[in-house]
Write a protein that holds these residues in place. Structure first.
Motif, mmCIF file in Angstrom:
data_model
loop_
_atom_site.group_PDB
_atom_site.id
_atom_site.type_symbol
_atom_site.label_atom_id
_atom_site.label_comp_id
_atom_site.label_asym_id
_atom_site.label_seq_id
_atom_site.Cartn_x
_atom_site.Cartn_y
_atom_site.Cartn_z
ATOM 1 N N UNK A 1 36.492 -6.834 41.227
ATOM 2 C CA UNK A 1 35.059 -7.128 41.352
ATOM 3 C C UNK A 1 34.290 -6.660 40.111
ATOM 4 N N UNK A 2 34.686 -5.538 39.541
ATOM 5 C CA UNK A 2 34.042 -5.034 38.326
ATOM 6 C C UNK A 2 34.366 -5.945 37.140
ATOM 7 N N UNK A 3 35.591 -6.432 37.074
ATOM 8 C CA UNK A 3 35.983 -7.349 35.995
ATOM 9 C C UNK A 3 35.165 -8.630 36.066
ATOM 10 N N UNK A 4 35.052 -9.202 37.267
ATOM 11 C CA UNK A 4 34.296 -10.445 37.438
ATOM 12 C C UNK A 4 32.824 -10.224 37.104
ATOM 13 N N UNK A 5 32.241 -9.125 37.596
ATOM 14 C CA UNK A 5 30.831 -8.832 37.316
ATOM 15 C C UNK A 5 30.594 -8.646 35.818
ATOM 16 N N UNK A 6 31.504 -7.979 35.145
ATOM 17 C CA UNK A 6 31.345 -7.757 33.706
ATOM 18 C C UNK A 6 31.458 -9.056 32.928
ATOM 19 N N UNK B 1 43.331 -10.811 36.133
ATOM 20 C CA UNK B 1 44.374 -9.863 36.542
ATOM 21 C C UNK B 1 44.860 -9.010 35.373
ATOM 22 N N UNK B 2 44.918 -9.582 34.177
ATOM 23 C CA UNK B 2 45.363 -8.785 33.035
ATOM 24 C C UNK B 2 44.336 -7.719 32.677
ATOM 25 N N UNK B 3 43.061 -8.028 32.844
ATOM 26 C CA UNK B 3 42.030 -7.025 32.590
ATOM 27 C C UNK B 3 41.996 -5.975 33.697
ATOM 28 N N UNK B 4 42.247 -6.398 34.940
ATOM 29 C CA UNK B 4 42.198 -5.468 36.070
ATOM 30 C C UNK B 4 43.418 -4.554 36.103
ATOM 31 N N UNK C 1 28.012 0.248 32.425
ATOM 32 C CA UNK C 1 28.964 1.330 32.575
ATOM 33 C C UNK C 1 30.163 1.202 31.649
ATOM 34 N N UNK C 2 31.006 2.195 31.768
ATOM 35 C CA UNK C 2 32.172 2.290 30.879
ATOM 36 C C UNK C 2 33.167 1.150 31.096
ATOM 37 N N UNK C 3 33.434 0.815 32.370
ATOM 38 C CA UNK C 3 34.380 -0.268 32.658
ATOM 39 C C UNK C 3 33.907 -1.593 32.074
ATOM 40 N N UNK C 4 32.620 -1.887 32.205
ATOM 41 C CA UNK C 4 32.081 -3.143 31.669
ATOM 42 C C UNK C 4 32.187 -3.182 30.150
ATOM 43 N N UNK C 5 31.968 -2.038 29.506
ATOM 44 C CA UNK C 5 32.103 -1.987 28.043
ATOM 45 C C UNK C 5 33.542 -2.201 27.613
#
Length: 69
Positions: free
Chosen positions: A43-48, A31-34, A55-59
């Motif tokens: 979902x992007x946070x968990x996948x990363x 939640x702090x990252x999201x 992508x940029x969000x994962x980096x």
């Protein structure tokens, strides 16, 4: 209360309490990252965090959560 009473009271549920504490810590991390300065879907946070992601969000996620050695 004697020492045996304290031991049985504190040692009764160590695994579930530890599991719940770990789950709460993991939830706070996601939640702090999201919900940080940049809005990123959970979902992007968990996948990363699990797969590395692309992508940029994962980096942003992997760069912020991993210490540089």
């Amino acid at each position: 209360m004697t020492s045996t009473d304290v031991k049985s009271a504190t040692g009764r549920y160590p695994i579930p309490v530890l599991f719940l504490g770990f789950a709460a810590l993991l939830l706070c991390l996601v939640l702090s990252l999201a919900a940080g300065a940049r809005s990123i879907p959970v979902s992007t946070v968990v996948a990363a965090l699990i797969e590395g992601g692309e992508g940029r969000d994962a980096r942003v996620i992997t760069g912020c959560s991993s210490p540089v050695v």
